[in-house]
Design an enzyme around this catalytic site. Sequence first.
Site, PDB file in Angstrom:
ATOM      1  N   PRO A  89       0.811  -1.219   0.000  1.00 49.27           N
ATOM      2  CA  PRO A  89       0.000   0.000   0.000  1.00 49.27           C
ATOM      3  C   PRO A  89       0.846   1.271   0.000  1.00 49.27           C
ATOM      4  CG  PRO A  89      -0.526  -1.402   1.907  1.00 49.27           C
ATOM      5  CD  PRO A  89       0.577  -2.064   1.169  1.00 49.27           C
ATOM      6  N   GLU A 116       1.299  -8.704   8.766  1.00 51.04           N
ATOM      7  CA  GLU A 116       1.512  -7.326   9.224  1.00 51.04           C
ATOM      8  C   GLU A 116       2.426  -6.536   8.286  1.00 51.04           C
ATOM      9  OE1 GLU A 116      -0.119  -4.801  11.488  1.00 51.04           O
ATOM     10  OE2 GLU A 116      -0.558  -6.939  11.641  1.00 51.04           O
ATOM     11  N   ARG A 153      -3.460  -7.812 -21.142  1.00 49.56           N
ATOM     12  CA  ARG A 153      -4.354  -7.357 -22.206  1.00 49.56           C
ATOM     13  C   ARG A 153      -3.697  -6.342 -23.143  1.00 49.56           C
ATOM     14  NH1 ARG A 153      -6.905  -2.608 -21.391  1.00 49.56           N
ATOM     15  NH2 ARG A 153      -8.830  -3.006 -22.542  1.00 49.56           N
ATOM     16  N   ASP A 167      -9.390   2.727 -24.798  1.00 50.78           N
ATOM     17  CA  ASP A 167      -9.544   2.523 -23.353  1.00 50.78           C
ATOM     18  C   ASP A 167      -9.742   3.819 -22.586  1.00 50.78           C
ATOM     19  OD1 ASP A 167      -9.258  -0.163 -23.236  1.00 50.78           O
ATOM     20  OD2 ASP A 167      -7.143  -0.160 -22.669  1.00 50.78           O
TER      21      ASP A 167
HETATM   22  N1  ADE Z   1      -1.099  -5.037  -0.111  1.00 51.37           N
HETATM   23  C1  ADE Z   1      -2.085  -4.686   0.742  1.00 51.37           C
HETATM   24  N2  ADE Z   1      -2.793  -3.666   0.264  1.00 51.37           N
HETATM   25  C2  ADE Z   1      -2.256  -3.342  -0.950  1.00 51.37           C
HETATM   26  C3  ADE Z   1      -2.537  -2.356  -1.921  1.00 51.37           C
HETATM   27  N3  ADE Z   1      -3.542  -1.475  -1.779  1.00 51.37           N
HETATM   28  N4  ADE Z   1      -1.762  -2.322  -3.026  1.00 51.37           N
HETATM   29  C4  ADE Z   1      -0.736  -3.188  -3.173  1.00 51.37           C
HETATM   30  N5  ADE Z   1      -0.414  -4.126  -2.285  1.00 51.37           N
HETATM   31  C5  ADE Z   1      -1.160  -4.210  -1.163  1.00 51.37           C
END
Ligand code: ADE
Length: 224
Positions: A89, A116, A153, A167
């Site tokens: 994230p 975690e 794709r 697209d």
């Molecule tokens: N792992 C957990 N959440 C994620 C996300 N939003 N993007 C990439 N990997 C992740």
Amino acid sequence: MIHIKIDILTLFPHMFDGVFEESILKRAIEEGKVTIRVINFRDYTDDSHGKVDDTPYGGGAGMVLRCQPIFDCVKSLRTEDSKVILLTPSGVPYKQSIAYDLSHEKHIILICGHYEGFDERIKSICDMEISIGDYVLTGGEVPAMVLVDSITRLLPGVITDESYQNDSFQENLLDYPTYTKPRVWNGLEVPSVLLSGNHEEIRKYRQEESLRLTKEKRPDLLDK
Ligand code: ADE
């Protein structure tokens, strides 16, 4: 022929069951345009009990993925053509332009974290960190599927060039609306210009609709 190899490193290989066995991805694999391998990096641990994680230094909740299994797994797969990507994230926000760049790579290694988090030093062997959005998932598996789908794709011959040239996000615009038969459904009519047969008018209408929809729904795209 262009061919791309994608290796997915995960502790949960069964999460990928079925994903590559339908529709366009299935055909791309059968036609040899992409080779996808799902690899359980637990197989690379040097721990006699198969452990891949440990408690965090400094204390805190949850377990942290250890360096050793992932370092050894990547080392066994990596060549000078490999691009190693960590799904997290805190990575760069994924978008169509990144999918397009990655579709020109020869070999992509995707590392799916879980639990975690992972030992920060794992980032030292990665070329890139990618996030698929501002939300937290249980692991990198779904993000890895998103990357594989969006990259595959774009490979030549997987879908028609015309399909992806139109697209959404091509030139930072959303896609224009499309319609099919019947001409009237529940009192809702197809815009008459699409029935006119005038290709120049249709092209203009679609361009204007793309711009109108982008202004309305995603004005941030136009700032770029
Ligand atoms: N792992 C957990 N959440 C994620 C996300 N939003 N993007 C990439 N990997 C992740």
